[in-house]
Design a protein around this motif. Sequence first.
Motif, mmCIF file in Angstrom:
data_model
loop_
_atom_site.group_PDB
_atom_site.id
_atom_site.type_symbol
_atom_site.label_atom_id
_atom_site.label_comp_id
_atom_site.label_asym_id
_atom_site.label_seq_id
_atom_site.Cartn_x
_atom_site.Cartn_y
_atom_site.Cartn_z
ATOM 1 N N GLN A 195 9.038 16.018 1.336
ATOM 2 C CA GLN A 195 10.464 15.448 1.428
ATOM 3 C C GLN A 195 10.951 14.599 0.376
ATOM 4 N N GLY A 196 10.231 14.972 -0.757
ATOM 5 C CA GLY A 196 11.005 14.264 -2.108
ATOM 6 C C GLY A 196 10.879 12.924 -1.934
ATOM 7 N N VAL A 197 9.626 12.361 -1.332
ATOM 8 C CA VAL A 197 9.476 10.943 -1.474
ATOM 9 C C VAL A 197 8.945 10.656 -2.588
ATOM 10 N N THR A 198 9.640 9.368 -3.399
ATOM 11 C CA THR A 198 9.389 8.813 -4.650
ATOM 12 C C THR A 198 8.371 7.655 -4.773
ATOM 13 N N GLY A 199 8.146 7.088 -3.452
ATOM 14 C CA GLY A 199 7.380 5.871 -3.482
ATOM 15 C C GLY A 199 6.823 5.718 -2.112
ATOM 16 N N VAL A 200 5.588 5.175 -2.181
ATOM 17 C CA VAL A 200 4.752 4.860 -0.863
ATOM 18 C C VAL A 200 3.948 3.906 -1.002
ATOM 19 N N LEU A 201 3.865 2.725 0.040
ATOM 20 C CA LEU A 201 2.959 1.571 0.200
ATOM 21 C C LEU A 201 1.868 2.414 1.065
ATOM 22 N N LEU A 202 0.638 1.912 0.489
ATOM 23 C CA LEU A 202 -0.657 2.137 1.430
ATOM 24 C C LEU A 202 -1.056 0.838 1.864
ATOM 25 N N GLU A 203 -1.277 0.518 3.055
ATOM 26 C CA GLU A 203 -1.548 -0.689 3.642
ATOM 27 C C GLU A 203 -3.015 -0.574 4.245
ATOM 28 N N GLY A 204 -3.732 -1.337 3.612
ATOM 29 C CA GLY A 204 -5.243 -1.141 3.972
ATOM 30 C C GLY A 204 -5.588 -2.373 5.258
ATOM 31 N N ARG A 205 -6.241 -2.119 6.060
ATOM 32 C CA ARG A 205 -6.466 -2.765 7.178
ATOM 33 C C ARG A 205 -8.016 -2.902 7.673
ATOM 34 N N GLY A 206 -8.458 -3.940 8.327
ATOM 35 C CA GLY A 206 -9.726 -3.988 8.956
ATOM 36 C C GLY A 206 -9.568 -4.262 10.276
ATOM 37 N N ASP A 207 -10.799 -4.414 10.997
ATOM 38 C CA ASP A 207 -10.630 -4.607 12.426
ATOM 39 C C ASP A 207 -10.870 -6.025 12.615
ATOM 40 N N GLU A 208 -10.903 -6.598 13.794
ATOM 41 C CA GLU A 208 -11.209 -8.083 14.097
ATOM 42 C C GLU A 208 -12.546 -8.529 13.860
ATOM 43 N N ARG A 231 -7.282 1.346 -1.982
ATOM 44 C CA ARG A 231 -7.284 2.050 -3.329
ATOM 45 C C ARG A 231 -8.016 3.272 -3.411
ATOM 46 N N ASN A 232 -9.042 3.378 -2.523
ATOM 47 C CA ASN A 232 -9.786 4.802 -2.270
ATOM 48 C C ASN A 232 -8.446 5.924 -2.044
ATOM 49 N N VAL A 233 -7.899 5.550 -1.129
ATOM 50 C CA VAL A 233 -6.514 6.533 -0.626
ATOM 51 C C VAL A 233 -5.821 6.790 -1.780
ATOM 52 N N LYS A 234 -5.493 5.608 -2.549
ATOM 53 C CA LYS A 234 -4.495 6.027 -3.607
ATOM 54 C C LYS A 234 -5.285 7.029 -4.601
ATOM 55 N N GLN A 235 -6.502 6.665 -4.979
ATOM 56 C CA GLN A 235 -7.116 7.520 -6.108
ATOM 57 C C GLN A 235 -7.310 8.722 -5.770
#
Length: 189
Positions: free
Chosen positions: A113-126, A142-146
């Motif tokens: 898709q030629g994407v130039t930037g992405v934000l990775l949103e980390g989450r946890g459960d309740e 951070r692990n996904v980014k790596q």
Amino acid sequence: MKKSTEIALMGLLVVSALGLPACSSLYGSGTGDEQVSRNERIDEPVIKHIAPPDPSLASRRSGPTMRAELAARNDTGMPKGSLADVLFDFDRYTIRAEAVPALEANAKRLRRQGVTGVLLEGRGDEVGTAAYNMVLGDLRARNVKQYLEDLGLDVEVDTTSYGKDRPLCFRHDDDCMQVNRSVHFVVKQ
């Protein structure tokens, strides 16, 4: 003189005996269960109890207004279903083997898709404190980014953590909690 030496030794033995249990608890002589994957754990009290769900919360959190808001704020910026969330095990931030194909497919789609930037949103459960889940979400992102960097993805990747404060799913069941133990992709334009 001999009697005073015996009394002093006896006092020393009593003090030593009282001090040993306290010292062992200070340095973590716990059971093997507490020693599992220390390099992957976050130093926070172990969660022993999960509170039963409050049925009144489920109805308030899953109404039409909330579902619309949830869909809008969790949009990836690409066609629906084209980017999969990366799911994690409870209380872990290492990428699961089952998540690797989805992660690699996401990288291919972002390239195509030629994407130039992405934000990775980390989450946890309740489960757990807000602070604990914030750190856990950050480590997951951070692990996904790596992993994306290791794949050679040439995209600006930023990470953030919402912990348990911005869930993807509001129901109080195992499936929903699994969805919230994730890293969510958001395309930046």
